[in-house]
Design a protein around this motif. Structure first.
Motif, short mmCIF file in Angstrom:
data_model
loop_
_atom_site.label_atom_id
_atom_site.label_comp_id
_atom_site.label_asym_id
_atom_site.label_seq_id
_atom_site.Cartn_x
_atom_site.Cartn_y
_atom_site.Cartn_z
N GLY A 399 0.82 -1.21 0.00
CA GLY A 399 0.00 0.00 0.00
C GLY A 399 0.85 1.25 0.00
O GLY A 399 0.58 2.22 -0.73
N PHE A 400 1.91 1.26 0.82
CA PHE A 400 2.82 2.41 0.88
C PHE A 400 3.50 2.64 -0.46
O PHE A 400 3.55 3.77 -0.98
CB PHE A 400 3.87 2.17 1.97
CG PHE A 400 5.03 3.11 1.93
CD1 PHE A 400 4.91 4.41 2.40
CD2 PHE A 400 6.26 2.70 1.42
CE1 PHE A 400 5.98 5.29 2.35
CE2 PHE A 400 7.33 3.56 1.37
CZ PHE A 400 7.20 4.86 1.84
N THR A 401 4.02 1.57 -1.08
CA THR A 401 4.73 1.69 -2.35
C THR A 401 3.77 2.09 -3.47
O THR A 401 4.11 2.91 -4.33
CB THR A 401 5.44 0.37 -2.70
OG1 THR A 401 6.16 -0.09 -1.57
CG2 THR A 401 6.40 0.57 -3.85
N ALA A 402 2.58 1.49 -3.46
CA ALA A 402 1.58 1.84 -4.47
C ALA A 402 1.16 3.30 -4.34
O ALA A 402 0.88 3.97 -5.35
CB ALA A 402 0.36 0.92 -4.36
N SER A 403 1.12 3.81 -3.10
CA SER A 403 0.76 5.22 -2.90
C SER A 403 1.82 6.13 -3.52
O SER A 403 1.49 7.19 -4.06
CB SER A 403 0.59 5.53 -1.42
OG SER A 403 1.83 5.57 -0.75
N LEU A 404 3.11 5.72 -3.45
CA LEU A 404 4.16 6.50 -4.11
C LEU A 404 3.94 6.53 -5.61
O LEU A 404 4.03 7.60 -6.25
CB LEU A 404 5.54 5.90 -3.80
CG LEU A 404 6.02 5.93 -2.35
CD1 LEU A 404 7.38 5.25 -2.24
CD2 LEU A 404 6.11 7.36 -1.84
N ALA A 405 3.64 5.35 -6.20
CA ALA A 405 3.41 5.28 -7.64
C ALA A 405 2.17 6.07 -8.03
O ALA A 405 2.18 6.81 -9.04
CB ALA A 405 3.26 3.82 -8.06
N LEU A 406 1.11 5.93 -7.24
CA LEU A 406 -0.14 6.64 -7.54
C LEU A 406 0.05 8.15 -7.41
O LEU A 406 -0.45 8.92 -8.25
CB LEU A 406 -1.23 6.17 -6.58
CG LEU A 406 -2.65 6.66 -6.87
CD1 LEU A 406 -3.13 6.15 -8.22
CD2 LEU A 406 -3.61 6.21 -5.78
#
Length: 513
Positions: A399-406
């Protein structure tokens, strides 16, 4: 004394994340890009997540004191190396090692606390204290970084870390029993070392793809396409290996629990919405021109909101309130935060205007964390409950990494959209453009500049002003999308009847991560 030492170990294990309290300072010190800083965070977080699965076995072999002293020694060595050698690649490697020590130290803290807690009440309070500490660590260390960078340079962060490690080592040597153990000594046989290598490789590659994907053009890049293929192979090998082993690194049977999977999705969603606060801090510094020290009240507001809500929500959990309803309330408060920011983000403002929304954000994160974790833990079968914790922290990492990408993707989208609208309306044929430029020139002339200088500088000032307008509008558009997503999540939670009656079961043997 024991409680103080345990808390000091926990907070010190999170110290390495302090290096990202000021991304701009890190970029300037190492001469790197924003995505490099983001990947540094992914490396230390991913290393922690992967080693926690292995640490569950290793911590039963070593005596806690010597195991902890080993972690402190590695931390000190990494800090000394980074203090004297200004190299980004070496720093990232040290971050990988410090991710392992973070897992090691936090694993010891959890073993010191949770197996000794007999009642559900004690475990709920311990959950609140643990996750509250994790939540306030980022703003707490951001305050520390602001002070250090104001008076010294970035390199002195490592110096401060060395001092903390030395102090903690002294306390551990004086207070911990050298012969004490959590359990009887269990030899390191049938430890899934190969599974760990698959797991950590998969995590770091996923992080690289999500952080650098936008910069490299996603699947237009041969590197990203190759990494995706390699990661699919690694994942397949890992799954097939874990299903065959008698003592796997992670028991994948945990995914058969339906409500547990929903709990993972809630954790993932929580971190997606939680990860947008970097925009708020960036707005305060970039547009409002806040000095880092001026942002300290904002971080204090976040800490205060988190501590207060953690204290209150633990009482509601103990009183048997419905977990999903508490989660809905938390997401609702997060939506209030986004709505407030949409109304107040502009090119003009004061720090005081954002104390309330950041306090609300702190309250929302405090309300959400414990009920979501409790929901996921309560949904897991008792025999493999420990795997719920390991998969849970993996879900938080994704979730944390996907939030960076998003964030990278949506910021680019919103900025491009706003810039195109500005370009359409702001042309050389616009009647207002020459008037505005003339007014700016006159202001410079009135302040003592000559005609040539005022003409040159006015264009730069005008471009800066337009850039701030574009950024402010893009942030509001981004928060519009986040608010829409939150409303959608709340509606789904209201319409799922099978998750409304999950009973709280925090078992004694379940150690959270």
């Amino acid at each position: 004394m024991a409680r103080s030492v345990i808390f000091a170990i926990l907070m010190s294990s999170l110290f390495s994340f302090a290096f990202y309290g000021s991304p701009v300072a890190a970029m300037g010190f190492y001469g790197i890009q924003a995505t490099d800083v983001q990947y540094g965070m992914v490396v230390i977080y991913g290393s922690t997540v992967a080693f926690l699965a292995l640490d569950f076995r290793i911590v039963k072999y070593f005596a806690p004191r010597e195991y902890l002293l080993l972690a402190l020694a590695v931390n000190a060595l990494c800090a000394v190396v980074c203090f004297y050698l200004r190299d980004w690649t070496l720093f990232v490697f040290c971050q990988f090692l410090q991710g392992i020590t973070c897992a090691l130290m936090s694993g010891i803290v959890l073993q010191l606390i949770f197996p000794r807690l007999q009642s559900v009440r004690a475990r709920v309070i311990a959950y609140s204290l643990l996750y509250g500490s994790i939540q306030i660590a980022v703003p707490f260390y951001s305050i520390y970084i602001s002070v250090i960078i104001h008076f010294f340079d970035f390199n002195w962060i490592f110096y401060g870390f060395i001092i903390v490690v030395i102090m903690l080592t002294s306390v551990v040597l004086l207070t911990m029993n050298s012969k004490a153990r959590f359990t009887r000594k269990i030899p390191l046989y049938q430890v899934d070392w190969i599974g760990y290598l698959f797991y950590v490789s998969f995590i770091l590659i996923v992080g690289y793809i999500l952080v650098y994907g936008r910069q490299l053009g996603w699947f237009d890049s041969s590197l990203i396409s190759t990494l995706c293929l390699v990661n699919l192979i690694i994942l397949s090998l890992f799954i097939s290996r874990e299903l065959k082993l008698k003592r796997p690194l992670i028991n994948l049977q945990i995914f058969r629990a339906k409500n547990f999977v929903i709990g993972l999705l809630l954790l993932f969603t929580f971190y997606i919405f939680k990860g947008s606060t970097g925009l708020a801090y960036g707005y305060l510094e970039t547009i409002l021109g806040n000095h880092p020290l001026s942002t300290i009240p904002i971080w204090i507001a976040v800490i205060a909101g988190t501590v207060l809500s953690m204290f209150i929500i633990s009482r509601f959990v103990l009183m048997g309130y419905n977990l999903i309803r508490m989660i809905i309330v938390g997401f609702g408060l997060m939506a209030v935060y986004y709505a407030y920011m949409i109304l107040f983000v502009s090119v003009q403002g004061e720090t005081a205007d954002f104390l309330l929304p950041m306090f609300i954000y702190g309250v929302a994160t405090g309300i959400l964390f414990v009920p979501i974790v409790s929901f996921a833990a309560s949904s897991a079968p008792s025999k493999i409950a420990v795997n719920a914790s390991l998969i849970g922290i993996f879900s938080r990492f994704i979730g944390f990494t996907a939030s960076l990408a998003l964030n990278n993707e949506l910021q680019l989208f919103t900025k491009s959209s706003v810039r195109e609208k500005v370009r359409e309306s702001l042309t050389e044929t616009s009647a207002q453009l020459p008037v505005t430029l003339l007014n700016i020139q006159n202001q410079y002339i009135n302040s003592g500049s000559d005609m040539y200088t005022s003409k040159t500088v006015s264009s730069g000032y005008f471009n800066q002003m337009i850039g701030q307008q574009i950024l402010a509008r893009a942030i509001r558009d981004y928060y519009d999308l986040m608010l829409t997503g939150l409303i959608f999540v709340i509606i789904i939670l209201l319409l799922l009847p099978q998750i409304q009656h999950v009973v709280l079961r925090l078992r004694k043997g379940n150690v959270p991560y």
